[in-house]
Design a protein around this motif. Structure first.
Motif, mmCIF file in Angstrom:
data_model
loop_
_atom_site.group_PDB
_atom_site.id
_atom_site.type_symbol
_atom_site.label_atom_id
_atom_site.label_comp_id
_atom_site.label_asym_id
_atom_site.label_seq_id
_atom_site.Cartn_x
_atom_site.Cartn_y
_atom_site.Cartn_z
ATOM 1 N N ARG A 65 0.784 -1.242 -0.196
ATOM 2 C CA ARG A 65 -0.235 -0.012 -0.164
ATOM 3 C C ARG A 65 0.967 1.094 0.129
ATOM 4 O O ARG A 65 0.448 2.164 -0.590
ATOM 5 C CB ARG A 65 -0.899 0.265 1.433
ATOM 6 N N ALA A 66 2.176 1.057 0.752
ATOM 7 C CA ALA A 66 2.983 2.306 0.628
ATOM 8 C C ALA A 66 3.954 2.406 -0.902
ATOM 9 O O ALA A 66 4.767 3.237 -0.838
ATOM 10 C CB ALA A 66 4.119 2.243 1.785
ATOM 11 N N VAL A 107 -4.553 1.819 10.239
ATOM 12 C CA VAL A 107 -3.688 2.420 10.937
ATOM 13 C C VAL A 107 -2.341 2.625 10.179
ATOM 14 O O VAL A 107 -1.491 3.782 10.409
ATOM 15 C CB VAL A 107 -3.178 1.257 11.984
ATOM 16 N N ALA A 108 -2.073 1.782 9.160
ATOM 17 C CA ALA A 108 -0.969 2.259 8.169
ATOM 18 C C ALA A 108 -1.318 3.545 7.379
ATOM 19 O O ALA A 108 -0.399 4.347 7.193
ATOM 20 C CB ALA A 108 -0.611 0.984 7.182
ATOM 21 N N ASN A 109 -2.553 3.599 6.880
ATOM 22 C CA ASN A 109 -2.830 4.563 5.789
ATOM 23 C C ASN A 109 -3.739 5.682 6.138
ATOM 24 O O ASN A 109 -3.799 6.756 5.632
ATOM 25 C CB ASN A 109 -3.263 3.785 4.429
ATOM 26 N N THR A 111 -4.009 7.031 9.288
ATOM 27 C CA THR A 111 -3.618 7.151 10.838
ATOM 28 C C THR A 111 -4.580 8.256 11.715
ATOM 29 O O THR A 111 -4.886 7.970 12.623
ATOM 30 C CB THR A 111 -2.270 7.348 10.938
ATOM 31 N N ARG A 112 -4.605 9.315 11.023
ATOM 32 C CA ARG A 112 -5.146 10.459 11.719
ATOM 33 C C ARG A 112 -6.682 10.212 11.912
ATOM 34 O O ARG A 112 -7.420 10.754 12.926
ATOM 35 C CB ARG A 112 -5.113 11.686 10.766
ATOM 36 N N ALA A 140 3.061 0.017 13.200
ATOM 37 C CA ALA A 140 3.918 1.278 13.519
ATOM 38 C C ALA A 140 5.585 1.231 13.049
ATOM 39 O O ALA A 140 5.909 2.104 12.471
ATOM 40 C CB ALA A 140 3.829 1.504 14.826
ATOM 41 N N PHE A 141 6.055 0.100 13.254
ATOM 42 C CA PHE A 141 7.432 -0.272 12.908
ATOM 43 C C PHE A 141 7.479 -0.207 11.333
ATOM 44 O O PHE A 141 8.654 0.445 10.949
ATOM 45 C CB PHE A 141 7.922 -1.617 13.144
ATOM 46 N N ALA A 143 6.083 1.469 9.346
ATOM 47 C CA ALA A 143 5.584 3.046 8.970
ATOM 48 C C ALA A 143 7.081 3.511 8.919
ATOM 49 O O ALA A 143 7.382 4.407 7.999
ATOM 50 C CB ALA A 143 4.570 3.756 9.654
ATOM 51 N N TYR A 144 7.570 3.081 9.821
ATOM 52 C CA TYR A 144 9.265 3.909 10.127
ATOM 53 C C TYR A 144 10.065 3.030 9.095
ATOM 54 O O TYR A 144 10.943 4.000 8.482
ATOM 55 C CB TYR A 144 9.551 3.585 11.649
ATOM 56 N N ILE A 146 9.610 1.742 6.159
ATOM 57 C CA ILE A 146 9.244 2.158 4.898
ATOM 58 C C ILE A 146 9.813 3.398 4.664
ATOM 59 O O ILE A 146 10.237 4.012 3.504
ATOM 60 C CB ILE A 146 7.640 2.111 4.505
ATOM 61 N N ARG A 147 9.621 4.525 5.604
ATOM 62 C CA ARG A 147 9.838 6.085 5.321
ATOM 63 C C ARG A 147 11.506 6.349 5.364
ATOM 64 O O ARG A 147 12.006 7.106 4.832
ATOM 65 C CB ARG A 147 9.357 6.675 6.414
ATOM 66 N N VAL A 148 12.234 5.339 6.189
ATOM 67 C CA VAL A 148 13.582 5.369 6.312
ATOM 68 C C VAL A 148 13.980 4.910 4.836
ATOM 69 O O VAL A 148 15.061 5.544 4.409
ATOM 70 C CB VAL A 148 14.340 4.596 7.181
ATOM 71 N N ASN B 91 -0.188 13.076 11.033
ATOM 72 C CA ASN B 91 -1.129 11.905 11.887
ATOM 73 C C ASN B 91 -2.048 12.378 12.831
ATOM 74 O O ASN B 91 -2.603 11.371 13.366
ATOM 75 C CB ASN B 91 -0.110 11.006 12.239
ATOM 76 N N ALA B 143 1.109 9.041 3.841
ATOM 77 C CA ALA B 143 0.953 7.497 3.498
ATOM 78 C C ALA B 143 0.085 7.445 2.018
ATOM 79 O O ALA B 143 -1.017 8.021 1.939
ATOM 80 C CB ALA B 143 0.153 6.642 4.542
ATOM 81 N N PRO B 144 0.858 7.058 0.890
ATOM 82 C CA PRO B 144 2.409 6.521 0.857
ATOM 83 C C PRO B 144 3.145 7.923 1.076
ATOM 84 O O PRO B 144 2.698 8.961 0.932
ATOM 85 C CB PRO B 144 2.433 6.070 -0.453
ATOM 86 N N ILE B 169 15.500 12.508 8.123
ATOM 87 C CA ILE B 169 14.693 11.281 7.713
ATOM 88 C C ILE B 169 14.365 10.391 8.791
ATOM 89 O O ILE B 169 13.215 10.003 9.105
ATOM 90 C CB ILE B 169 15.587 10.753 6.689
ATOM 91 N N ALA B 173 10.529 9.670 10.397
ATOM 92 C CA ALA B 173 10.079 8.233 10.237
ATOM 93 C C ALA B 173 9.808 7.831 11.734
ATOM 94 O O ALA B 173 8.755 6.858 11.712
ATOM 95 C CB ALA B 173 10.953 7.512 9.747
ATOM 96 N N TRP B 177 6.133 5.865 13.420
ATOM 97 C CA TRP B 177 6.229 4.774 14.243
ATOM 98 C C TRP B 177 5.430 5.192 15.685
ATOM 99 O O TRP B 177 4.416 4.713 15.873
ATOM 100 C CB TRP B 177 7.438 4.101 14.636
ATOM 101 N N ARG B 180 1.683 6.174 15.548
ATOM 102 C CA ARG B 180 0.873 4.872 15.056
ATOM 103 C C ARG B 180 0.483 4.173 16.653
ATOM 104 O O ARG B 180 -0.321 3.162 16.446
ATOM 105 C CB ARG B 180 1.492 3.983 14.042
ATOM 106 N N HIS B 183 -1.485 7.786 19.211
ATOM 107 C CA HIS B 183 -2.821 8.213 18.673
ATOM 108 C C HIS B 183 -3.682 6.961 18.464
ATOM 109 O O HIS B 183 -4.773 7.187 18.528
ATOM 110 C CB HIS B 183 -2.426 8.878 17.279
#
Lengths: 160, 195
Positions: A65-66, A107-109, A111-112, A140-141, A143-144, A146-148, B91, B143-144, B169, B173, B177, B180, B183
């Motif tokens: 999805r990301a 939660v992944a996509n 979140t807000r 949650a991990f 999400a981290y 993927i973004r790193v 988020n 996201a993405p 970064i 990032a 984490w 999620r 929140h």
């Protein structure tokens, strides 16, 4: 720990001979701990309701999805009997995991938008509180991670 | 009475879990170890007791968090807080945003950046370097992830070194984490004083 054993560096394509390797090496402790965190959420000793294969399938789904095909493929390899869940149109209904899959996707996509009702829906589906925490840590991990990976690819100049 | 906080603020609220946290008296030796409970330190927050349900993750996450936010060198601590805050705003993690806006204000000895961000969001009028940092961290948290080569270029144009960019970064990032957890697993709340 060599670069090939670190998911983040492998997925971002940062080999030992690249210019970025020396920048990343300064934060080598962080890269090492990030890999330990992957082990803790994907392959924990105490799995609760979520086997290693199911965790891998959900991880592949989150990465998909990301739009990170590299990470999605990496996790899908370990999805075993849950490989169907990697498909983004799978609802989890066939595996009795509809509430879990819905929660992971949100939660992944989104979140807000998460609210009390999202937690209640899991509880009503019979997911116990410790398992709810385990599921959140997994998503949650990711999400981290993927973004790193995505940030490092940008540093490297991918997509230009 | 408690009420749930829905607006961004630097005034750090309390946090109320949506699941039942581990009870300290029921904690296993592994949980006590990850909680860093010692006879002289028995105060553990509801948040950490909630995360203790997944003790393997908690044990690795705390040192990782500290390294990303506090290790020497690279990006300044105040600017790392902008990365944390940007992700928390994307988020809508009111609690994380409050903690890290407050830390930024104290580290930078300046409330104007966080005042502007809370008043106008991404439309806020920011100094160019803060603008580049906030925009990169904000887009990276979508996201993405939505940061692109032009956002990376903007960081370099503002004179950020590669070491600083890596730290940014990481901090943005990391809050992908943390948000999620915080929140999703609980609500930011404040006691209301009866009139």
């Amino acid at each position: 720990m060599s670069i090939s054993e670190q998911t983040i560096l492998r997925a971002a394509g940062i080999g030992a001979d690249t210019g970025l390797a020396s920048v990343v090496a300064v934060r080598g402790n962080i890269m090492g701990m990030s890999q330990k965190a992957e082990d803790a959420v994907l392959r924990p000793k105490e799995t609760g309701a979520f086997s290693h294969a199911l965790r891998a399938a959900l991880a592949a789904r989150v990465a998909g999805r990301a739009k990170d095909q590299e990470l999605a493929d990496y996790y899908a390899e370990a999805a075993g009997e849950y490989a169907d869940l990697v498909r983004l149109d799978a609802t989890g209904g066939a595996q009795g995991l509809e509430a879990v899959v819905t929660f992971v996707d949100r939660v992944a996509n989104q979140t807000r938008d998460i609210a009390q009702e999202d937690i209640k829906a899991l509880q009503q589906a019979g997911v116990c509180d410790p398992d709810i925490v385990r599921l959140c840590e997994l998503v949650a991990f990711l999400a981290y991670q993927i973004r790193v990976v995505s940030g490092l690819r940008l540093m490297k100049g991918d997509g230009q | 009475m408690t009420r749930v906080i829905h607006k961004f603020t630097r005034n750090v609220p309390d946090w109320r879990p949506r699941v039942v946290p581990v009870r300290l008296e029921d904690a296993t030796p592994a949980q006590l170890d990850a909680l860093k409970v010692t006879p002289s330190n028995t105060k553990v927050s509801a948040y950490v007791l909630t995360l203790a349900h997944d003790v393997e993750s908690l044990a690795v996450r705390s040192p990782l968090f500290n390294a990303i936010m506090y290790d020497q060198g690279g990006m300044s601590r105040a600017e790392r807080e902008i990365g944390a805050l940007a992700a928390s705003m994307v988020n809508r993690c009111i609690y994380c945003a409050a903690v890290h806006a407050d830390r930024h204000a104290k580290l930078a000895k300046d409330e104007s950046l966080t005042d502007a961000l809370f008043a106008k969001g991404e439309q806020a009028d920011l100094p160019p370097r803060d603008r580049a940092i906030f925009d990169f961290a904000r887009k990276a948290a979508e996201a993405p992830p939505a940061a692109g080569p032009e956002d990376m270029e903007a960081l370099r144009k503002q004179g950020l070194g590669e070491d600083e960019i890596l730290d940014l970064i990481l901090s943005s990032a990391l809050f992908g984490w943390a948000n999620r957890l915080m929140h999703v697993l609980g609500d930011p709340v404040r006691e209301t004083v009866p009139a």
